[in-house]
Scaffold this motif. Structure first.
Motif, PDB file in Angstrom:
ATOM      1  N   ILE A 484      34.317  38.476  38.237  1.00  0.00           N
ATOM      2  CA  ILE A 484      34.760  37.876  39.493  1.00  0.00           C
ATOM      3  C   ILE A 484      35.122  36.416  39.278  1.00  0.00           C
ATOM      4  CG2 ILE A 484      33.252  39.446  40.782  1.00  0.00           C
ATOM      5  CD1 ILE A 484      31.493  36.994  41.429  1.00  0.00           C
ATOM      6  N   SER A 485      35.899  35.898  40.207  1.00  0.00           N
ATOM      7  CA  SER A 485      36.322  34.496  40.134  1.00  0.00           C
ATOM      8  C   SER A 485      35.241  33.580  40.686  1.00  0.00           C
ATOM      9  CB  SER A 485      37.610  34.307  40.937  1.00  0.00           C
ATOM     10  OG  SER A 485      37.370  34.572  42.308  1.00  0.00           O
ATOM     11  N   GLU A 486      35.422  32.293  40.433  1.00  0.00           N
ATOM     12  CA  GLU A 486      34.499  31.282  40.949  1.00  0.00           C
ATOM     13  C   GLU A 486      34.459  31.326  42.472  1.00  0.00           C
ATOM     14  OE1 GLU A 486      31.768  28.664  41.391  1.00  0.00           O
ATOM     15  OE2 GLU A 486      32.463  28.873  39.309  1.00  0.00           O
ATOM     16  N   SER A 487      35.618  31.501  43.117  1.00  0.00           N
ATOM     17  CA  SER A 487      35.664  31.509  44.580  1.00  0.00           C
ATOM     18  C   SER A 487      34.869  32.687  45.149  1.00  0.00           C
ATOM     19  CB  SER A 487      37.113  31.572  45.073  1.00  0.00           C
ATOM     20  OG  SER A 487      37.769  32.729  44.573  1.00  0.00           O
ATOM     21  N   GLN A 503      35.052  31.563  29.925  1.00  0.00           N
ATOM     22  CA  GLN A 503      36.170  30.671  30.222  1.00  0.00           C
ATOM     23  C   GLN A 503      37.436  31.327  29.679  1.00  0.00           C
ATOM     24  OE1 GLN A 503      35.099  27.983  31.791  1.00  0.00           O
ATOM     25  NE2 GLN A 503      36.846  26.583  31.958  1.00  0.00           N
ATOM     26  N   VAL A 504      38.406  31.559  30.547  1.00  0.00           N
ATOM     27  CA  VAL A 504      39.638  32.237  30.119  1.00  0.00           C
ATOM     28  C   VAL A 504      40.851  31.447  30.594  1.00  0.00           C
ATOM     29  CG1 VAL A 504      38.572  34.530  30.112  1.00  0.00           C
ATOM     30  CG2 VAL A 504      39.703  33.690  32.186  1.00  0.00           C
ATOM     31  N   SER A 505      41.972  31.715  29.950  1.00  0.00           N
ATOM     32  CA  SER A 505      43.240  31.082  30.336  1.00  0.00           C
ATOM     33  C   SER A 505      44.215  32.183  30.737  1.00  0.00           C
ATOM     34  CB  SER A 505      43.803  30.259  29.172  1.00  0.00           C
ATOM     35  OG  SER A 505      42.910  29.227  28.804  1.00  0.00           O
ATOM     36  N   PRO A 506      44.171  32.605  31.991  1.00  0.00           N
ATOM     37  CA  PRO A 506      45.030  33.710  32.423  1.00  0.00           C
ATOM     38  C   PRO A 506      46.508  33.344  32.332  1.00  0.00           C
ATOM     39  CG  PRO A 506      43.331  33.237  34.053  1.00  0.00           C
ATOM     40  CD  PRO A 506      43.355  32.102  33.091  1.00  0.00           C
ATOM     41  N   ALA A 514      36.859  29.765  35.059  1.00  0.00           N
ATOM     42  CA  ALA A 514      35.589  30.434  34.767  1.00  0.00           C
ATOM     43  C   ALA A 514      35.544  31.761  35.513  1.00  0.00           C
ATOM     44  CB  ALA A 514      34.424  29.548  35.190  1.00  0.00           C
ATOM     45  N   ILE A 515      35.147  32.806  34.800  1.00  0.00           N
ATOM     46  CA  ILE A 515      34.927  34.096  35.452  1.00  0.00           C
ATOM     47  C   ILE A 515      33.507  34.545  35.118  1.00  0.00           C
ATOM     48  CG2 ILE A 515      37.355  34.749  35.497  1.00  0.00           C
ATOM     49  CD1 ILE A 515      36.876  36.517  33.087  1.00  0.00           C
TER      50      ILE A 515
END
Length: 640
Positions: A484-487, A503-506, A514-515
């Motif tokens: 899931i996302s941070e939000s 930590q990913v770079s979509p 951050a996921i």
């Protein structure tokens, strides 16, 4: 006959809602189902095991609905439906097709032949009873329509009066026939046997009945309740004919349902006037009833259309979306609004490659079973399915109805979906199909939601950057994982069991994000996956040779790279290969034997860690390990 309170013999009223004629070559079936129907109040039933006998029985029984048994292998039975519709005794009778088989093709052929409906013998008896009663209502509705066509002009004015006289004196009947013969717009029929009144009325379709009170055995007092309680005659005006002038007798006749009382010595002009008056009143009643029935039919038709739309669209949309379309005036208007919702993306890991060796019908069976279970879970958590993209599902929480816990319900739904994968794989194992693994990504943010498309073709859905982010997060998962996302994490607060952070770079996003890997959700939702454990990779005495290819989206890359498995676990492995990979790359692995023969190509994995530069070592998590592949790995490890 038993006597009534006034001492006169009673007459069977035959006031049955449905008169059912069952034609079935199986006598056992006839006995079983005729007993079932006969036990219901308001239903009379007869049966025949031959078509010819059924037609003969129809003449005397005068059914309101006909039940015809049909069979897929007997084309004559289906064809007989058309014949029954053309036969004199049954041409106006609704026909219900009756079969042992729940066969779509047989149903279509029976309906095409003229049956108004189709029922399976194995259904509960209530289904047969409902459809029989429905057919009988169709009959009475058609009878009213026939009367309107025959008796009422296009301008609504009465064009004919049909007078039926019941009197045991043939001489008096003939005298009345002569009196009315030259009257314009009057048709006359008579009967001298009062016991045949109902059958005669059903055939003649009178608009007014002249009824003698003083008849032997069966009197007018006996016939009045029968006429007024029978569905075929209850609306027809009855003029009592009698030479008795006693007010008490007249009062009794009116209490029993008479519309008028005329003395037999009445002037002919006055009698004709009364006949025309009551006939016209009956015409008006028919017209009013016809208008009411048309309104009811229109309402029913609209309800059927709405139910069809609800049932059809309900397979693809949540009940809330269907209700929004059907019940909101602007439900189908193109356009949308910006709204914060939780977007869930679920996708099977390596499904296309895994099922390459299956027959097309088996691929669809596997996919449909997966989608059936997942759709049920999504709707249980009030998720709205935006789209099914092959083996992927895009769903939203917060549209069309927004709730305070949309993000939390999305996470709870995701956990429930992962738990349901065990049922998916039990079903697959029982049929020899490969096991599946699913990854889920969730993001919460502002999107545009509404009716998207053109006037000719539109869909209720979502678009926007946050939808794309949910898909990107999902692509970072391995089988069984929820990211899931941070939000989304912020919206759920302390309810979540967070098993990891990455930590990913979509693609398409400038900065890394951050996921979070989710293992459960507490509070009122109370769902969790099995605890996450660190996988212990066991060193192999002899490396297991392999070839691998990097998956490009849904397809396997063309280049094959040699490598070996140096450490192994049932769910993961450490590989060394002549290829540079990155974290989250998906791989297809072929395990090789001692002579480099291919032992299995059904192994799929995602890179979860990369070793030091130049080592060409990396760790993978298996996303799909079918039973055959697991056996090959175990055997190879034992040999090593």
């Amino acid at each position: 006959m038993p006597a009534d309170p006034h001492g006169s013999p009673s007459v069977p009223t035959e006031a049955c809602v449905a008169r059912v004629l069952l034609i079935d070559e199986s006598k056992v079936s006839c006995l079983v189902f005729s007993r079932l129907l006969a036990a219901q109040p308001g239903i009379a039933v007869r049966y025949a095991t031959r078509l010819a006998a059924g037609l003969q029985l129809a003449d005397e029984f005068m059914p309101t609905v006909l039940v015809r048994a049909v069979d897929a292998d007997d084309t004559r039975a289906v064809g007989s439906i058309t014949d029954l519709m053309a036969h004199r005794a049954t041409r106006n009778i609704p026909i219900l097709a009756f079969s042992m088989l729940d066969d779509g093709d047989l149903r279509r052929r029976a309906l095409a032949a003229g049956a108004f409906d189709y029922v399976v013998k194995s259904e509960d008896g209530a289904a047969l009873i409902r459809k029989v009663q429905s057919g009988s209502r169709l009959y009475y509705g058609a009878l009213g329509a026939l009367l309107r066509r025959e008796l009422v002009g296009t301008d609504g004015a009465a064009r004919i009066a049909r007078v039926l006289m019941i009197d045991d004196s043939r001489a008096l009947c003939v005298a009345f026939e002569r009196l009315l013969r030259d009257q314009d717009g009057i048709v006359f029929e008579y009967g001298t046997d009062p016991r045949a009144t109902l059958e005669l009325a059903a055939r003649f379709l009178p608009t007014v009945i002249l009824l003698d009170l003083e008849m032997p055995e069966v009197t007018g007092f006996d016939l009045l309740p029968a006429l007024k309680s029978n569905p075929r005659t209850q609306g027809i005006p009855v003029i009592v004919l009698s030479s008795i002038t006693d007010p008490a007798v007249k009062a009794r006749a009116f209490r029993l349902g008479a519309n008028d009382y005329a003395e037999k010595q009445m002037d002919g002009v006055e009698l004709v006037s009364r006949l025309r008056y009551h006939s016209a009143a009956h015409h008006n009643a028919l017209q009013l009833n016809g208008a009411i029935q048309e309104l009811i039919a229109t309402k029913r038709s609209l309800e059927l259309q709405r139910n069809f739309m609800r049932n059809t669209f309900g397979r693809y949309l949540s009940d809330e979306v269907v209700s929004n379309i059907l019940e909101t005036p602007d439900g189908l208007r193109l356009g949308g609004e910006q709204r914060e919702i939780a977007v869930l993306m679920a996708d099977l890991r390596g499904f296309t490659a895994i099922t390459e060796g299956l027959a097309p019908e088996h691929v669809l069976a596997v996919l449909n079973n997966f989608l059936e279970l997942m759709t049920g879970v999504l709707m249980r958590w009030n998720g709205t399915i935006d789209e099914i993209l092959g083996d992927a599902i895009l769903a939203m929480f917060g549209a069309p109805i927004q709730r305070p816990d949309d993000a939390a319900r999305a996470v709870a739904c995701a956990v429930d979906m992962q738990l349901a994968m065990e049922r998916v794989n039990v079903w697959n194992r029982d049929r020899g199909f490969p096991e599946l693994a699913m990854g889920i990504g969730i993001n919460t943010g502002a999107v545009v939601v509404g009716n998207i498309g053109s006037e000719r073709r539109a869909k209720y859905g979502v678009v926007g950057r946050n939808v794309n982010l949910a898909a990107r997060i999902e692509s970072c998962t391995v089988g069984g994982q929820i990211m899931i996302s941070e939000s989304t994490r912020a919206k759920c607060g302390d309810l979540l069991r967070v098993d990891g952070r990455l930590q990913v770079s979509p693609k398409g996003f400038e900065k890394p994000i951050a996921i979070y890997e989710i293992g459960g959700i507490g509070g009122e939702y109370g769902l969790s996956l099995p605890p996450k454990v660190e996988l212990e990779l066991r060193p192999l005495a002899a490396p297991i040779p392999l070839q691998l290819a990097v998956l490009e989206g849904k397809r396997t890359g063309r280049d094959l790279h040699d490598g070996v498995i140096v450490r192994l676990h049932a769910a993961a492995a450490e590989l060394q290969a002549d290829v540079e990979v990155e974290v989250l790359h998906d791989l297809r692995i072929s395990v090789l034997g001692p002579h480099r023969e291919v032992l299995t190509t059904e192994l799929y994995a995602k890179v979860v860690a990369v070793g030091a530069a130049g080592s060409r070592r990396f760790t993978v998590r298996f996303t799909s390990v079918p039973a055959a592949a697991a056996a090959v790995l175990e055997a190879a490890a034992l040999r090593g």
